[in-house]
Scaffold this motif. Sequence first.
Motif, PDB file in Angstrom:
ATOM      1  N   HIS A 296       0.819  -1.216  -0.152  1.00  0.00           N
ATOM      2  CA  HIS A 296       0.194  -0.318  -0.139  1.00  0.00           C
ATOM      3  C   HIS A 296       0.939   1.681  -0.080  1.00  0.00           C
ATOM      4  O   HIS A 296       0.655   2.012  -0.515  1.00  0.00           O
TER       5      HIS A 296
ATOM      6  N   LYS B 199      -0.420   4.601  -1.627  1.00  0.00           N
ATOM      7  CA  LYS B 199      -2.104   4.428  -0.915  1.00  0.00           C
ATOM      8  C   LYS B 199      -1.598   3.690   1.038  1.00  0.00           C
ATOM      9  O   LYS B 199      -1.946   3.024   1.458  1.00  0.00           O
TER      10      LYS B 199
ATOM     11  N   GLN C 294      -4.668   3.331   3.151  1.00  0.00           N
ATOM     12  CA  GLN C 294      -5.115   2.088   3.773  1.00  0.00           C
ATOM     13  C   GLN C 294      -4.184   1.329   4.464  1.00  0.00           C
ATOM     14  O   GLN C 294      -4.051   0.102   4.885  1.00  0.00           O
TER      15      GLN C 294
END
Length: 473
Positions: free
Chosen positions: A190, A195, A198
């Motif tokens: 992630h 990300k 997340q």
Amino acid sequence: MNYLPLFINLKSKNVLVIGAGEVAFNKIKLLLRSKAKVNVIAKELCLEMKSLLRHKKINWLSKKFDLIYLKKMFLVISATNDIKLNEYIFKKCNERCLLVNVVDDTLKCSFIFPSIIDRSPIVVAISSGGTAPVLLRLLREKIEAILPMKLGNVAKIAGKWRSVIQKHFSNLLERRRFWEKLFKSIFVNHILNGKKEQAIKILKENMHKNNLLPGEIILVGAGPGDSGLLTLKGLQILQEADVVLYDFLVSKDILDLIRRDAKTICVGKRAGFQNMNQDEIIKLLIFLAQKGKKVVRLKGGDPFIFGRGSEEIEAAKNAGINFQVVPGITSAIGISAYTGIPLTHRKYAQGVIFITGHKCINGFVNNWSILSDSSYTLVVYMGTFQAVYIAKKLITLGRSKSTPIAIISHGTTIHQKVIIGCLSEIEKIIQFTTTPSLLIIGDVVFLHKKLAWFQNENILNNIKKNFSIVKLL
């Protein structure tokens, strides 16, 4: 180890660079990345250095070196073409206990610059001690290729949460398990994919899971000696271990691969010396595993070939402890390969049999009629203990006195020693061997002289047609 690798905090520290050419400029760029205060002494500045001066990134002290400029310096770099000046600077820095590097002269360096792979805050530094810069460059290329460019972001986020995790898990083992599980999860992917939210979600979820996993016993085969023959899975397990119980047959090179903060315990047994008996080893394995530890039982060769590994995991099973086995290259396979003696061959041997030189217990008796069959290669582990008895037994039951034999000690290592002879001469040549040794009996030994490739000064490969006693070369 000629140099102790250290990571030094140079932030806001005074560093003196004597010289202002291209070489000096390259060193200064590195120093500026570490936020050092760079002071320069040089007759003239190159164009790049003048640019740094204009932007107030360096301080030009003087055109000429003087000892007064060594005061309040943390380290010194001399990058001039003046050999006498370099020698003088090196001498004076040593007198003042100042770290000094004379560029391209390792004999006048109290520290050297490594090759750096920068994934800040993760930094990998490698060095050949100035002996092989091209090899170093190739190694750096390989490491650069396997480390993601955004790997540093993983470390940055982990660093921000470190104090939170420390408060949440008071137990050191729980914290270690938490980070191990997190870094093996999708958390890392992630972050590498940008990300972050997340990734933080995964981190928070793992905080509320049980991270103190039950203890585990893992048998790992270390192989016959050469650390390069340790399996990749074995290396990975050694890096995860909390405690490692190892044997004498495990080489120092392999022991050096164990995670540094893991506890290591020698439980080895060898001729005339024993740290622990087998029952004590099993009790210790179970005790440590019941404490929640990941316990590695590290054995030479393979755990299931005369290694008593089955006894240890049977005890683990009876105690309800999780276990796994990581096989290793057994001594017969590894050593035969390193001596150029194939254990099977269409012309010389249709099969191979492994036995141990130790006397059997519980009434087990060798089937000598099979062992004396010349169509099989016979490999004897701990081969010197019953070598004379085995040879006489084989000859009595029909194996030819001229059957070639090889006795190998320290197999697959730089100290490997091979003695070649024949079955009837074993009582004479046994005096030249050391323990532990592997004994190979069979016509495949004929191929040693032709196929031996792992040569060094300790290999004794003087095969004679009449197999008279081998001489130490």
